[in-house]
Design a protein around this motif. Structure first.
Motif, PDB file in Angstrom:
ATOM      1  N   LEU A   1       0.700  -1.202   0.082  1.00 35.87           N
ATOM      2  CA  LEU A   1      -0.104   0.161  -0.146  1.00 35.87           C
ATOM      3  C   LEU A   1       0.877   1.307  -0.038  1.00 35.87           C
ATOM      4  O   LEU A   1       2.041   1.298   0.526  1.00 35.87           O
ATOM      5  CB  LEU A   1      -0.937   0.084   1.130  1.00 35.87           C
ATOM      6  CG  LEU A   1      -1.701  -1.148   1.581  1.00 35.87           C
ATOM      7  CD1 LEU A   1      -2.571  -0.925   2.875  1.00 35.87           C
ATOM      8  CD2 LEU A   1      -2.735  -1.352   0.135  1.00 35.87           C
ATOM      9  N   SER A   2       0.404   2.304  -0.492  1.00 38.25           N
ATOM     10  CA  SER A   2       1.014   3.697  -0.261  1.00 38.25           C
ATOM     11  C   SER A   2       0.956   3.886   1.146  1.00 38.25           C
ATOM     12  O   SER A   2       0.358   3.438   1.990  1.00 38.25           O
ATOM     13  CB  SER A   2       0.235   4.722  -1.064  1.00 38.25           C
ATOM     14  OG  SER A   2      -0.949   5.060  -0.626  1.00 38.25           O
ATOM     15  N   GLU A   3       1.914   5.004   1.452  1.00 38.87           N
ATOM     16  CA  GLU A   3       1.996   5.562   2.829  1.00 38.87           C
ATOM     17  C   GLU A   3       0.873   5.900   3.566  1.00 38.87           C
ATOM     18  O   GLU A   3       0.342   5.404   4.530  1.00 38.87           O
ATOM     19  CB  GLU A   3       3.053   6.666   2.973  1.00 38.87           C
ATOM     20  CG  GLU A   3       3.203   6.972   4.415  1.00 38.87           C
ATOM     21  CD  GLU A   3       4.598   8.072   4.480  1.00 38.87           C
ATOM     22  OE1 GLU A   3       4.648   8.735   5.616  1.00 38.87           O
ATOM     23  OE2 GLU A   3       5.080   8.243   3.304  1.00 38.87           O
ATOM     24  N   SER A   4      -0.032   6.541   2.587  1.00 38.38           N
ATOM     25  CA  SER A   4      -1.552   7.080   2.986  1.00 38.38           C
ATOM     26  C   SER A   4      -2.160   5.892   3.389  1.00 38.38           C
ATOM     27  O   SER A   4      -3.131   6.043   4.305  1.00 38.38           O
ATOM     28  CB  SER A   4      -1.903   8.154   2.137  1.00 38.38           C
ATOM     29  OG  SER A   4      -2.095   7.394   0.801  1.00 38.38           O
ATOM     30  N   ALA A   5      -2.385   5.130   2.446  1.00 41.08           N
ATOM     31  CA  ALA A   5      -3.233   4.070   2.270  1.00 41.08           C
ATOM     32  C   ALA A   5      -2.954   3.000   3.547  1.00 41.08           C
ATOM     33  O   ALA A   5      -3.958   2.508   4.502  1.00 41.08           O
ATOM     34  CB  ALA A   5      -3.344   3.237   1.205  1.00 41.08           C
TER      35      ALA A   5
END
Length: 341
Positions: free
Chosen positions: A143-147
């Motif tokens: 996942l991305s950092e925000s996800a």
């Protein structure tokens, strides 16, 4: 997130800790510990006919149910989640364990028992221990950092601890609705844990007040002063209660890890976390054992258990007289819930 009807409070867990108090009397022969002969407190005896036996099989079933509900909740939020195997993870200490640990021999090797000091290899230690692996680690890493941040907030709720003061932490009351999917799933399986609006809350409040009254008892204050003087003579000044002694050890242990630098990327599952030096660990171990031994010997000297028990038992006996109707209703509820489970 899905919601389901709240179950009725399943009485029995909310005050288990308060009902588990036991006292001990002197062992007049053999030079044994004053705590070698156990006595049952009035409240413990009052609830003796209520089945509070720990059921490992039922506990494992509940752990599986929680994990499956968490996976369902996370899927509703758009995330993948593989249920973890937490079965067999609950450890319950019985009276035999407690009696064994309340001896000078055990304390001289283990201190307060907050840390494990294994110096000699055992068969178990020689066996290869399987390292726990988070089954969701690869998915979160994709996942991305925000996800990933959203994933953990959905799983565990928002991070409320980082901005809390110590005073706020001490007064914080758990709210399952702020604890993400785990809070929701746990409340589905253990609805009694949300017992703030329980019909028995006034009884629990009165019970807490009773034990607070115990802490301000003149007899207990005198006992604490005698124990404190004994500890000062043993080289441990400025300790007012046995809790202060244990906390001083715990603070020294925690400081070892708090002062270590974090890896550059703490969220990396392969990150290498530094550990305290062997010398620092040895110093903490020695302090733990020496403080715990001094505590144990001073309690023996002032007859701590016998005198504290006298104060507690008198308060409990009066509490039963003052709250018999509420206690009877609570016990009936516990029996009813045990029969229904």
């Amino acid at each position: 997130m899905m919601t389901r009807p709240a179950h009725r409070l399943a009485a029995g867990l909310a005050v288990i800790g308060l009902l588990a108090l036991t006292g001990c009397s002197d062992d007049a022969e053999g030079g044994g510990s004053e705590s070698s002969s156990a006595a049952t407190s009035p409240l413990t005896a009052y609830f003796a006919d209520v089945d509070q036996e720990f059921d490992q099989e039922e506990s494992d079933r509940q752990q599986v149910e929680i994990e499956n509900l968490v996976a369902e909740c996370m899927a509703d939020a758009g995330f993948e989640y593989i249920p973890q195997d937490n079965t067999g993870s609950t450890v319950v200490m019985d009276e035999t364990d407690m009696e064994e640990q309340n001896t000078e021999e055990w304390i001289s090797k283990n201190g307060y028992g907050m840390w494990s000091y294994n110096e000699e290899p055992t068969d178990e230690a020689d066996e290869e221990v399987e390292e726990w692996v988070d089954p969701n680690a690869d998915y979160v890493a994709s996942l991305s950092e925000s996800a990933a941040a959203a994933y953990y907030e959905t799983l565990n709720g928002p991070d409320i601890w980082s901005d809390m003061t110590e005073e706020e932490m001490e007064t914080y009351e758990y709210d399952w609705e702020q604890a993400g999917c785990y809070g929701w799933a746990s409340n589905e399986v253990y609805p009694d844990m949300a017992g703030a609006d329980s019909e028995f809350e006034p009884l629990f409040d009165a019970m807490n007040a009773m034990y607070e009254e115990q802490m301000s008892s003149p007899d207990l204050k005198t006992l604490q002063s005698e124990w404190s003087a004994c500890m000062a003579d043993a080289g441990y000044p400025d300790l007012a209660t046995p809790e202060d002694a244990m906390n001083s050890v715990n603070e020294q242990q925690n400081a070892l890890w708090e002062n270590l630098p974090q890896p550059e990327n703490p969220d990396d599952p392969d990150a290498v976390w530094p550990e305290p030096s062997a010398e620092d660990l040895k110093a903490v171990k020695e302090n733990d054992i020496e403080t715990a031994l001094a505590d144990f010997r001073c309690k023996e000297s002032v007859k701590w258990t016998e005198r504290e028990q006298k104060v507690t038992f008198a308060l409990e006996e009066q509490f039963i007289k003052d709250h018999k109707a509420e206690l009877d209703a609570y016990k009936a509820s516990m029996i009813e819930d045990a029969a229904a489970s």
